[in-house]
Design a protein around this motif. Structure first.
Motif, PDB file in Angstrom:
ATOM      1  N   UNK A   1       0.673  -1.134  -0.038  1.00  0.00           N
ATOM      2  CA  UNK A   1      -0.199  -0.271  -0.126  1.00  0.00           C
ATOM      3  C   UNK A   1       0.845   1.254  -0.047  1.00  0.00           C
ATOM      4  N   UNK A   2       1.978   1.214   0.630  1.00  0.00           N
ATOM      5  CA  UNK A   2       2.743   2.283   0.825  1.00  0.00           C
ATOM      6  C   UNK A   2       3.562   2.506  -0.655  1.00  0.00           C
ATOM      7  N   UNK A   3       3.943   1.258  -1.049  1.00  0.00           N
ATOM      8  CA  UNK A   3       4.758   1.568  -2.274  1.00  0.00           C
ATOM      9  C   UNK A   3       4.057   1.961  -3.590  1.00  0.00           C
ATOM     10  N   UNK A   4       2.861   1.475  -3.475  1.00  0.00           N
ATOM     11  CA  UNK A   4       1.702   1.834  -4.685  1.00  0.00           C
ATOM     12  C   UNK A   4       1.870   3.253  -4.975  1.00  0.00           C
ATOM     13  N   UNK A   5       1.835   4.071  -3.724  1.00  0.00           N
ATOM     14  CA  UNK A   5       1.834   5.432  -3.878  1.00  0.00           C
ATOM     15  C   UNK A   5       3.153   6.044  -4.957  1.00  0.00           C
ATOM     16  N   UNK A   6       4.126   5.225  -5.048  1.00  0.00           N
ATOM     17  CA  UNK A   6       5.286   5.801  -5.799  1.00  0.00           C
ATOM     18  C   UNK A   6       5.373   5.092  -7.161  1.00  0.00           C
ATOM     19  N   UNK A   7       4.548   4.135  -7.522  1.00  0.00           N
ATOM     20  CA  UNK A   7       4.662   3.356  -8.716  1.00  0.00           C
ATOM     21  C   UNK A   7       4.667   3.921  -9.937  1.00  0.00           C
ATOM     22  N   UNK A   8       3.930   4.964 -10.074  1.00  0.00           N
ATOM     23  CA  UNK A   8       3.812   5.937 -11.185  1.00  0.00           C
ATOM     24  C   UNK A   8       5.148   6.585 -11.365  1.00  0.00           C
ATOM     25  N   UNK A   9       5.775   7.353 -10.404  1.00  0.00           N
ATOM     26  CA  UNK A   9       6.892   7.915 -10.454  1.00  0.00           C
ATOM     27  C   UNK A   9       8.056   7.012 -10.778  1.00  0.00           C
ATOM     28  N   UNK A  10       8.169   5.739 -10.236  1.00  0.00           N
ATOM     29  CA  UNK A  10       9.166   4.752 -10.531  1.00  0.00           C
ATOM     30  C   UNK A  10       8.952   4.193 -11.948  1.00  0.00           C
ATOM     31  N   UNK A  11       7.754   4.152 -12.525  1.00  0.00           N
ATOM     32  CA  UNK A  11       7.604   3.772 -13.925  1.00  0.00           C
ATOM     33  C   UNK A  11       8.239   4.474 -14.908  1.00  0.00           C
ATOM     34  N   UNK A  12       8.022   5.796 -14.570  1.00  0.00           N
ATOM     35  CA  UNK A  12       8.301   7.178 -15.590  1.00  0.00           C
ATOM     36  C   UNK A  12       9.933   7.000 -15.291  1.00  0.00           C
ATOM     37  N   UNK A  13      10.644   6.755 -14.198  1.00  0.00           N
ATOM     38  CA  UNK A  13      11.870   6.865 -14.171  1.00  0.00           C
ATOM     39  C   UNK A  13      12.441   5.749 -14.912  1.00  0.00           C
TER      40      UNK A  13
END
Length: 388
Positions: free
Chosen positions: A258-270
């Motif tokens: 649940x915590x990490x899902x908040x960052x998934x879009x940013x990680x994906x763009x990176x």
């Protein structure tokens, strides 16, 4: 910032060897999340609800919304997700499931777990995903599902597969274990078929701190059955309607995801930026680079190049401190565990070439520009020696 400057700042001196570059750096990811993760784990411990519970439910709701599905059912691994999805599709002993040999072996484990037979088709030489043109010829009266794999983070050609499935009444089950946040013509990977199966193994684009997985679906009936099957097939406590499984997601993993899902879009763009840089900087080298179809969103779980002397390249990169991987050097149809299927070397030439030549380069969201430049320079050096 130059590599030399980074070295001085680290206190190692100008002449020191720079630190190795790993294939993936989970420590770097954790460093940016540790406070949020610690708080989430404390909440689970304080609640004393360690299996399923509110943290898992919150993650399921958030992940379903993220991919665009009505339901998400959290389980204990991606392998379990595939297993339950096949059961829910009605696949059983004596049936056949069409899939590919270019995948991690868990795809075909699940087919065997339900007593069915994996029927292989080769992959496309450009996308490395299921060659749709070969599928229809493999359909028989025993075919009960088609199981494409979104390999390395790129969705398979789903629309033509769905059209075949509609004509023959065969469900499509997506192995989206490597395709978190990938898109096919604007729709989330995992949401176009009857169900989509995800792995949250730690090294995945969205990874747990242990084993975890999920199935997404828009079918209310299938979702209800999946929730029952993962929890010993209980219709109510201590009442079991069919053979069930202990495939529940634990609350710690639900909280972490649940915590990490908040960052998934940013990680994906990176990841996408890093992949674009690789594609530009390596374009003139004598290696086969991966591609991204224009109607897809590739999420670059792995950046895999092909070269006929893969093993030598890997050894020389690692000698230069560059982590490199192999995904996957032995295709499923040539694994000893599946010798009983009767496949032989030469049956799937595209898959076999990828397996012989695949080399995975480091790519992770926290990768710095200088780290990536070191990888590019090292690969150039190794290939330059071929022509020296």
């Amino acid at each position: 910032m130059t590599i030399a400057t980074e070295t001085v700042q680290a206190g190692r001196g100008l002449c020191s060897t720079p630190p190795p570059i790993p294939l993936i750096d989970l420590k770097a990811q954790y460093a940016g999340l540790c406070d949020d993760i610690s708080e989430a784990l404390r909440e689970v411990a304080d609640s004393s609800t360690y299996v399923l519970g509110p943290q898992v439910k919150e993650f399921e709701n958030a992940f379903a919304a993220h991919v665009g599905a009505r339901h998400c059912v959290g389980v204990n691994s991606g392998t379990s997700a595939l297993h339950l999805a096949l059961i829910a599709a009605g696949v059983g002993p004596g049936d056949e499931v069409i899939t590919v040999p270019m995948t991690f072996i868990a795809t075909t484990w699940a087919v065997n777990y339900v007593g069915a037979t994996p029927v292989m088709v080769d992959v496309d030489p450009v996308s490395y995903t299921m060659d749709v043109d070969q599928v229809e010829a493999k359909i028989t009266s025993r075919t009960r599902a088609i199981l494409p794999v979104h390999l390395y983070g790129q969705p398979a050609a789903l629309e033509p597969l769905l059209e075949i499935g509609r004509r023959y009444g065969i469900p499509i089950i997506e192995d989206a274990a490597q395709a978190h946040a990938a898109r096919y013509r604007g729709r989330g990977a995992g949401t176009l078929g009857q169900s989509g199966c995800f792995s949250f193994y730690p090294g995945k684009n969205l990874g747990a701190y242990g084993e975890a997985g999920a199935i997404v679906t828009d079918d209310d009936r299938i979702a209800a059955r999946l929730r029952s099957l993962r929890d010993h097939a209980q219709s109510q406590r201590y009442h079991h309607d069919e053979i069930g499984f202990n495939y529940r997601m634990d609350a710690f993993q639900g909280a972490i995801l649940g915590i990490k899902l908040r960052y998934l879009e940013g990680w994906t763009e990176a990841r996408r930026r890093l992949a674009a840089t690789y594609l530009e900087r390596l374009a003139d080298l004598p290696i086969q680079l991966p591609t991204e179809a224009p109607e897809l969103r590739h999420v670059w779980h792995l950046f895999v190049v092909l070269h006929p002397e893969r093993d030598r390249l890997r050894d020389q990169l690692e000698a230069r401190g560059i982590g490199a991987g192999l995904h996957y050097p032995v295709p499923v149809h040539l694994q000893k565990a599946f010798a009983h299927l009767g496949y032989r070397e030469g049956d799937f030439p595209v898959t076999e070439r990828i397996a012989r030549e695949c080399l995975t380069l480091p790519l992770f969201p926290e990768m710095t520009a200088s780290q990536q430049e070191r990888v590019v320079d090292a690969l150039r050096d190794v290939l330059r020696e071929d022509h020296a």
